[in-house]
Design a protein around this motif. Structure first.
Motif, PDB file in Angstrom:
ATOM      1  N   LEU A 161      10.999  46.892  60.707  1.00  0.00           N
ATOM      2  CA  LEU A 161      11.606  47.643  61.793  1.00  0.00           C
ATOM      3  C   LEU A 161      10.971  47.161  63.090  1.00  0.00           C
ATOM      4  N   SER A 162      11.793  46.712  64.025  1.00  0.00           N
ATOM      5  CA  SER A 162      11.297  46.153  65.282  1.00  0.00           C
ATOM      6  C   SER A 162      11.617  47.106  66.427  1.00  0.00           C
ATOM      7  N   VAL A 163      10.591  47.494  67.179  1.00  0.00           N
ATOM      8  CA  VAL A 163      10.747  48.356  68.350  1.00  0.00           C
ATOM      9  C   VAL A 163      10.320  47.562  69.576  1.00  0.00           C
ATOM     10  N   ARG A 164      11.270  47.230  70.436  1.00  0.00           N
ATOM     11  CA  ARG A 164      10.997  46.467  71.655  1.00  0.00           C
ATOM     12  C   ARG A 164      10.978  47.431  72.845  1.00  0.00           C
ATOM     13  N   ILE A 165       9.877  47.432  73.580  1.00  0.00           N
ATOM     14  CA  ILE A 165       9.728  48.278  74.765  1.00  0.00           C
ATOM     15  C   ILE A 165       9.504  47.348  75.958  1.00  0.00           C
ATOM     16  N   GLU A 166      10.505  47.249  76.792  1.00  0.00           N
ATOM     17  CA  GLU A 166      10.464  46.319  77.923  1.00  0.00           C
ATOM     18  C   GLU A 166      10.596  47.078  79.237  1.00  0.00           C
ATOM     19  N   GLU A 197      -3.699  49.249  55.736  1.00  0.00           N
ATOM     20  CA  GLU A 197      -4.698  49.183  54.669  1.00  0.00           C
ATOM     21  C   GLU A 197      -4.393  50.178  53.561  1.00  0.00           C
ATOM     22  N   GLN A 198      -3.967  51.376  53.936  1.00  0.00           N
ATOM     23  CA  GLN A 198      -3.708  52.429  52.950  1.00  0.00           C
ATOM     24  C   GLN A 198      -2.547  52.064  52.025  1.00  0.00           C
ATOM     25  N   TYR A 199      -1.487  51.487  52.599  1.00  0.00           N
ATOM     26  CA  TYR A 199      -0.274  51.224  51.825  1.00  0.00           C
ATOM     27  C   TYR A 199       0.016  49.742  51.622  1.00  0.00           C
ATOM     28  N   ASN A 200      -0.970  48.900  51.940  1.00  0.00           N
ATOM     29  CA  ASN A 200      -0.819  47.453  51.763  1.00  0.00           C
ATOM     30  C   ASN A 200       0.440  46.951  52.464  1.00  0.00           C
ATOM     31  N   MET A 201       0.584  47.341  53.717  1.00  0.00           N
ATOM     32  CA  MET A 201       1.739  46.969  54.513  1.00  0.00           C
ATOM     33  C   MET A 201       1.379  45.861  55.490  1.00  0.00           C
ATOM     34  N   HIS A 202       2.396  45.323  56.136  1.00  0.00           N
ATOM     35  CA  HIS A 202       2.205  44.295  57.157  1.00  0.00           C
ATOM     36  C   HIS A 202       2.928  44.747  58.421  1.00  0.00           C
ATOM     37  N   SER A 203       2.200  45.396  59.290  1.00  0.00           N
ATOM     38  CA  SER A 203       2.744  45.881  60.549  1.00  0.00           C
ATOM     39  C   SER A 203       1.812  45.476  61.678  1.00  0.00           C
ATOM     40  N   GLY A 204       2.348  45.391  62.877  1.00  0.00           N
ATOM     41  CA  GLY A 204       1.500  44.983  63.988  1.00  0.00           C
ATOM     42  C   GLY A 204       2.156  45.227  65.338  1.00  0.00           C
ATOM     43  N   ILE A 205       1.374  45.006  66.387  1.00  0.00           N
ATOM     44  CA  ILE A 205       1.814  45.223  67.759  1.00  0.00           C
ATOM     45  C   ILE A 205       1.483  43.980  68.582  1.00  0.00           C
ATOM     46  N   HIS A 220       6.906  43.601  81.530  1.00  0.00           N
ATOM     47  CA  HIS A 220       6.001  43.623  80.378  1.00  0.00           C
ATOM     48  C   HIS A 220       6.823  43.936  79.135  1.00  0.00           C
ATOM     49  N   LEU A 221       6.422  43.361  78.006  1.00  0.00           N
ATOM     50  CA  LEU A 221       7.121  43.578  76.739  1.00  0.00           C
ATOM     51  C   LEU A 221       6.124  43.939  75.648  1.00  0.00           C
ATOM     52  N   VAL A 222       6.437  45.006  74.920  1.00  0.00           N
ATOM     53  CA  VAL A 222       5.662  45.410  73.748  1.00  0.00           C
ATOM     54  C   VAL A 222       6.605  45.392  72.551  1.00  0.00           C
ATOM     55  N   ILE A 223       6.181  44.757  71.465  1.00  0.00           N
ATOM     56  CA  ILE A 223       6.966  44.738  70.236  1.00  0.00           C
ATOM     57  C   ILE A 223       6.128  45.361  69.125  1.00  0.00           C
ATOM     58  N   ILE A 224       6.633  46.462  68.575  1.00  0.00           N
ATOM     59  CA  ILE A 224       5.986  47.132  67.449  1.00  0.00           C
ATOM     60  C   ILE A 224       6.792  46.798  66.200  1.00  0.00           C
ATOM     61  N   SER A 225       6.167  46.112  65.253  1.00  0.00           N
ATOM     62  CA  SER A 225       6.828  45.741  64.002  1.00  0.00           C
ATOM     63  C   SER A 225       6.216  46.547  62.867  1.00  0.00           C
ATOM     64  N   MET A 226       7.067  47.245  62.125  1.00  0.00           N
ATOM     65  CA  MET A 226       6.592  48.069  61.019  1.00  0.00           C
ATOM     66  C   MET A 226       7.365  47.722  59.756  1.00  0.00           C
ATOM     67  N   GLN A 227       6.628  47.362  58.724  1.00  0.00           N
ATOM     68  CA  GLN A 227       7.269  47.016  57.463  1.00  0.00           C
ATOM     69  C   GLN A 227       7.922  48.239  56.848  1.00  0.00           C
ATOM     70  N   GLN A 228       9.137  48.047  56.354  1.00  0.00           N
ATOM     71  CA  GLN A 228       9.866  49.118  55.702  1.00  0.00           C
ATOM     72  C   GLN A 228       9.821  48.913  54.199  1.00  0.00           C
TER      73      GLN A 228
END
Length: 236
Positions: A161-166, A197-205, A220-228
């Motif tokens: 899931l990609s959240v782009r905040i621009e 770490e808790q759920y062995n996921m791959h998410s980042g900012i 400025h751009l922020v991208i929050i990526s959260m594994q589903q």
């Protein structure tokens, strides 16, 4: 057998420590969201509407404020909520900020068709601190005090899931609110790391500065990526 048993005990102990750390961070995130300045200023703006403009409009914003507080309190002890609830809280927050600063910025919120909000689960209080930072650290500091634009786009890319905040604000430091904003960002990033770490996921900012054709800073751009993960209900 002894080695395997010890390994399982160590893994269980590490998992419990991560779980306790996550609970601790969730409580800090809740405290950061219940910012006394935001509560006071929102109520003060509503009070101004009661005295000078329209009691009907003031009643509408008061209802929105109460709804936002209820959502924050209800979700503060949850690890996961559906995206629909998180979006509702974000919209309520943005509407209250527009009540105070409507002439300085506007926002666009786009959710891609492939994102099914009711069955997409996210950790609460992760996205909002970055939106608050974009408003207070950048958009409200534009020299013209007008023309600020905040664009939020939520899409799905494979299992992410990609959240782009621009935003098109300026990147400066605030003196009074800066500590609180930094704390909210730090807590959000730490919570996402603990959830990984808790759920062995791959998410980042990721964050980056934007530039126009003349290579001048333009935002400025922020991208929050959260594994589903399928069957997210299993971990709620």
């Amino acid at each position: 057998m002894f080695y395997i048993r010890e390994k399982h005990i160590k893994q269980a102990s590490t998992k419990e420590i991560s779980r306790q750390q996550l609970i601790h961070l969730e409580m800090h995130a809740f405290q950061a969201q219940m910012d006394p300045h935001f509560i006071f200023n929102s109520l003060n703006a509503i009070h101004h509407y009661i005295l000078t403009t329209s009691t009907d409009l003031a009643s509408l914003y008061l209802t929105r404020f109460a709804r936002l507080m209820r959502l924050i309190i209800r979700n503060c002890n949850k690890e996961w909520i559906n995206l629909e609830e998180d979006i509702e809280a974000l919209e309520l927050y943005l509407q209250l900020e527009l009540l105070r600063f409507g002439s300085q910025f506007d926002y666009e919120l786009e959710i891609a068709p492939e994102v099914f909000q009711q069955v997409t689960f996210v950790p609460p209080l992760i996205i909002q601190p970055y939106i608050q930072e974009a408003i207070w650290r950048r958009l409200l500091l534009r020299p013209t005090k007008t023309g600020g634009c905040l664009r939020i786009r939520i899409s799905r890319e494979n299992e992410m899931l990609s959240v782009r905040i621009e935003d098109n604000g300026v990147n400066q430091r605030l003196s009074g609110e800066d500590t609180h904003l930094s704390q909210g960002i730090t807590i959000a990033a730490s919570r996402l790391e603990a959830i990984n770490e808790q759920y062995n996921m791959h998410s980042g900012i990721t964050e980056k500065e934007l530039y126009n054709e003349m290579q001048q800073p333009s935002g400025h751009l922020v991208i929050i990526s959260m594994q589903q993960i399928a069957a997210r209900e299993a971990v709620m």
